[in-house]
Scaffold this motif. Sequence first.
Motif, mmCIF file in Angstrom:
data_model
loop_
_atom_site.group_PDB
_atom_site.id
_atom_site.type_symbol
_atom_site.label_atom_id
_atom_site.label_comp_id
_atom_site.label_asym_id
_atom_site.label_seq_id
_atom_site.Cartn_x
_atom_site.Cartn_y
_atom_site.Cartn_z
ATOM 1 N N LEU A 41 -91.704 117.709 -64.754
ATOM 2 C CA LEU A 41 -90.533 117.360 -63.903
ATOM 3 C C LEU A 41 -89.459 116.516 -64.996
ATOM 4 C CD1 LEU A 41 -91.797 116.940 -60.231
ATOM 5 C CD2 LEU A 41 -90.425 118.859 -61.326
ATOM 6 N N PRO A 42 -90.037 115.202 -65.381
ATOM 7 C CA PRO A 42 -89.110 114.671 -65.891
ATOM 8 C C PRO A 42 -88.205 115.260 -67.134
ATOM 9 C CG PRO A 42 -91.039 113.241 -65.561
ATOM 10 C CD PRO A 42 -91.125 114.736 -65.300
ATOM 11 N N SER A 43 -88.741 115.983 -68.094
ATOM 12 C CA SER A 43 -88.249 116.634 -69.286
ATOM 13 C C SER A 43 -87.481 117.719 -68.984
ATOM 14 C CB SER A 43 -89.294 116.910 -70.278
ATOM 15 O OG SER A 43 -90.294 117.792 -69.634
ATOM 16 N N ALA A 44 -87.808 118.259 -67.728
ATOM 17 C CA ALA A 44 -87.029 119.050 -67.155
ATOM 18 C C ALA A 44 -85.576 118.793 -66.644
ATOM 19 C CB ALA A 44 -87.658 120.128 -66.109
ATOM 20 N N GLY A 45 -85.330 117.500 -66.213
ATOM 21 C CA GLY A 45 -84.374 116.940 -65.783
ATOM 22 C C GLY A 45 -84.392 116.001 -64.379
ATOM 23 N N ALA A 46 -85.589 116.017 -63.990
ATOM 24 C CA ALA A 46 -85.892 114.968 -62.678
ATOM 25 C C ALA A 46 -85.754 113.600 -63.177
ATOM 26 C CB ALA A 46 -87.054 115.358 -62.316
ATOM 27 N N ASP A 47 -84.751 112.767 -62.554
ATOM 28 C CA ASP A 47 -84.711 111.251 -62.585
ATOM 29 C C ASP A 47 -85.511 110.332 -61.732
ATOM 30 O OD1 ASP A 47 -82.387 111.547 -64.620
ATOM 31 O OD2 ASP A 47 -81.334 112.419 -62.717
ATOM 32 N N LEU A 48 -86.029 110.895 -60.634
ATOM 33 C CA LEU A 48 -86.924 110.512 -59.736
ATOM 34 C C LEU A 48 -87.606 111.624 -59.218
ATOM 35 C CD1 LEU A 48 -84.122 108.606 -59.250
ATOM 36 C CD2 LEU A 48 -85.413 107.195 -57.924
ATOM 37 N N ILE A 49 -88.969 111.129 -58.766
ATOM 38 C CA ILE A 49 -89.747 112.226 -58.238
ATOM 39 C C ILE A 49 -90.317 111.777 -56.784
ATOM 40 C CG2 ILE A 49 -91.988 113.386 -58.562
ATOM 41 C CD1 ILE A 49 -91.610 113.218 -61.381
ATOM 42 N N GLU A 50 -90.156 112.550 -55.855
ATOM 43 C CA GLU A 50 -90.801 112.282 -54.644
ATOM 44 C C GLU A 50 -92.180 113.349 -54.238
ATOM 45 O OE1 GLU A 50 -88.113 113.196 -51.259
ATOM 46 O OE2 GLU A 50 -86.541 111.471 -51.784
ATOM 47 N N ILE A 51 -93.077 112.650 -53.926
ATOM 48 C CA ILE A 51 -94.325 113.374 -53.869
ATOM 49 C C ILE A 51 -94.806 113.214 -52.430
ATOM 50 C CG2 ILE A 51 -96.742 113.373 -54.511
ATOM 51 C CD1 ILE A 51 -96.245 112.162 -56.949
ATOM 52 N N GLY A 52 -94.977 114.648 -51.844
ATOM 53 C CA GLY A 52 -95.377 114.669 -50.512
ATOM 54 C C GLY A 52 -96.598 114.287 -50.243
ATOM 55 N N MET A 53 -97.108 113.869 -49.181
ATOM 56 C CA MET A 53 -98.419 113.351 -48.929
ATOM 57 C C MET A 53 -98.910 114.460 -47.768
ATOM 58 S SD MET A 53 -98.588 109.336 -48.916
ATOM 59 C CE MET A 53 -97.142 109.139 -47.763
ATOM 60 N N PRO A 54 -99.667 115.485 -48.009
ATOM 61 C CA PRO A 54 -99.900 116.501 -47.166
ATOM 62 C C PRO A 54 -100.509 116.128 -45.782
ATOM 63 C CG PRO A 54 -101.302 116.915 -48.857
ATOM 64 C CD PRO A 54 -100.408 115.735 -49.373
ATOM 65 N N PHE A 55 -99.850 116.562 -44.891
ATOM 66 C CA PHE A 55 -100.382 115.902 -43.347
ATOM 67 C C PHE A 55 -100.413 117.235 -42.493
ATOM 68 C CE2 PHE A 55 -99.149 113.797 -39.149
ATOM 69 C CZ PHE A 55 -100.214 113.533 -38.997
ATOM 70 N N THR A 56 -101.303 117.135 -41.478
ATOM 71 C CA THR A 56 -101.319 118.170 -40.542
ATOM 72 C C THR A 56 -100.304 118.652 -39.618
ATOM 73 O OG1 THR A 56 -102.754 116.930 -39.204
ATOM 74 C CG2 THR A 56 -103.976 118.407 -40.769
ATOM 75 N N ASP A 57 -99.434 117.725 -39.363
ATOM 76 C CA ASP A 57 -98.429 117.726 -38.268
ATOM 77 C C ASP A 57 -97.178 117.120 -38.771
ATOM 78 O OD1 ASP A 57 -97.467 118.214 -35.844
ATOM 79 O OD2 ASP A 57 -97.891 116.201 -35.031
ATOM 80 N N PRO A 58 -96.494 117.856 -39.733
ATOM 81 C CA PRO A 58 -95.259 117.482 -40.226
ATOM 82 C C PRO A 58 -94.432 117.743 -39.368
ATOM 83 C CG PRO A 58 -96.024 119.252 -41.220
ATOM 84 C CD PRO A 58 -96.897 119.078 -40.310
ATOM 85 N N GLY A 264 -84.504 122.328 -64.314
ATOM 86 C CA GLY A 264 -83.486 122.516 -65.379
ATOM 87 C C GLY A 264 -81.908 122.894 -64.828
ATOM 88 N N THR A 265 -81.895 123.793 -64.100
ATOM 89 C CA THR A 265 -80.811 124.395 -63.739
ATOM 90 C C THR A 265 -79.875 123.561 -62.636
ATOM 91 O OG1 THR A 265 -81.953 126.635 -63.503
ATOM 92 C CG2 THR A 265 -79.840 126.506 -62.148
ATOM 93 N N LEU A 266 -80.810 122.801 -61.701
ATOM 94 C CA LEU A 266 -80.489 121.844 -60.866
ATOM 95 C C LEU A 266 -79.911 120.628 -61.717
ATOM 96 C CD1 LEU A 266 -83.372 121.970 -58.211
ATOM 97 C CD2 LEU A 266 -80.692 122.669 -57.824
ATOM 98 N N ALA A 267 -80.646 120.136 -62.712
ATOM 99 C CA ALA A 267 -79.952 119.120 -63.371
ATOM 100 C C ALA A 267 -78.925 119.532 -64.081
ATOM 101 C CB ALA A 267 -81.308 118.872 -64.561
ATOM 102 N N GLY A 268 -78.681 120.677 -64.650
ATOM 103 C CA GLY A 268 -77.271 121.134 -65.230
ATOM 104 C C GLY A 268 -76.365 120.953 -64.094
ATOM 105 N N GLY A 269 -76.515 121.348 -63.006
ATOM 106 C CA GLY A 269 -75.586 121.396 -61.902
ATOM 107 C C GLY A 269 -74.973 119.774 -61.602
ATOM 108 N N VAL A 270 -76.168 118.857 -61.575
ATOM 109 C CA VAL A 270 -75.999 117.429 -61.094
ATOM 110 C C VAL A 270 -75.062 116.704 -62.383
ATOM 111 C CG1 VAL A 270 -76.979 115.395 -60.912
ATOM 112 C CG2 VAL A 270 -77.679 117.144 -59.762
ATOM 113 N N ARG A 271 -75.605 117.191 -63.607
ATOM 114 C CA ARG A 271 -74.684 116.868 -64.758
ATOM 115 C C ARG A 271 -73.273 116.999 -64.951
ATOM 116 N NH1 ARG A 271 -79.772 115.866 -65.335
ATOM 117 N NH2 ARG A 271 -81.013 114.413 -66.362
ATOM 118 N N SER A 272 -72.994 118.379 -64.353
ATOM 119 C CA SER A 272 -71.839 119.024 -64.476
ATOM 120 C C SER A 272 -70.956 118.206 -63.446
ATOM 121 C CB SER A 272 -71.898 120.291 -64.280
ATOM 122 O OG SER A 272 -72.113 121.040 -63.021
#
Length: 279
Positions: A41-58, A264-272
Motif C-alpha cells: 500500500l505505501p509504495s502504491a500511494g497510500a499515506d495512511l492505512i486503516e485496518i479493519g478488525m473483523p467482527f461478526t456483527d458489523p 495507484g489510480t486513486l493516489a493519482g486522483g488525489v495528487r491531481s
Amino acid sequence: MTTRIDTRFAELAPQNRAALVTFVMAGDPDLAASLEILKALPSAGADLIEIGMPFTDPMADGPAIQAAGLRALKAGTTLVKTLALVAEFRKSDQATPIVLMGYYNPIYIHGVDKFLTEAKAAGVDGLIVVDLPPEEDSELCLPALAAGLAFIRLATPTTDAARLPAVLANTSGFVYYVSITGITGAATPEASQVSAAVRRLKQHTDLPVAVGFGVKNAANAAAIAAVTDAVVVGSALVEAVRMSLDPNGKATAATVGAVADLVGTLAGGVRSAVRVAAE
C-alpha cells in the motif's frame, strides 16, 4: 502526544495536498495475502492505512466490507492475529500511520488495558471504534489517549451543532467525516456538500478532516481531495480483493496487484486535485 498520524499530516501540509487513506480488512482473504497487501500500500500511494478488525456483527458496514470481514473470519483472523499483522508490517515500515477500525466487543472481550498495551507495542497509531459514542469515553477513548493512541471520531451529515462539541471533545489524529447517510459503499459523495460540511467542521476543530464512504475511483478521489485534508477509500479496495480471488475464494497471483493498482489510480486522483481552502 505526537503520533505518526500527526507527523504524516504535517509532512503533507507544505505540499498542499490531501492524504490518501486506504482501508483493508485484516486477514482478507487470508493472513499471508493480507500482509502482502499491507506492504504494497505505501509504495502504491497510500499515506495512511486503516485496518479493519473483523467482527461478526458489523452494523455500520455495507455488503463489500461485511463480506471481507466474513472472509477474514473464515480464514481464522482474530484480534490477536490482527495485532500480529501490524507488528509484522512494522518490521519493514516504521513511518506509515496505522489505524485500527472496528467495533468495541472484541476489544472488550480481550480486555481494554491489555489491548491498548499490545496495540501500542505492535505499532498501532490510532483507533476508530464506530459503536462507542462520546458518552462512553471512559470505556476506551480516554484510556487510549493515555496510552498514546489517537482516538478518531466519526462525524456525519446528521451531526448537528448541539452534538458536534461532544463528538470533537476527545477526538485526536483526525476527524472522520462520513460523507453520506447510511452504510459504507452505498453511494458517491457530492463534492459541494462535502466542502460545506468540511468548512463547518473546521470552524470547531484544528484537526485534519478525512472524508470517506463512497469514494470509488480517481475522479471521486480528486473531487473530494480538493476540499478536504484526506480521502478515505475502503469498499472499492475490498471489492478489488474479492474480484481477484479464485472460484474457491482464495488469493491468486493477481490479488496484491489488483489492490495496489487501484491504490495507484486513486493516489493519482488525489495528487491531481486542485485544492480549495476550507476556511
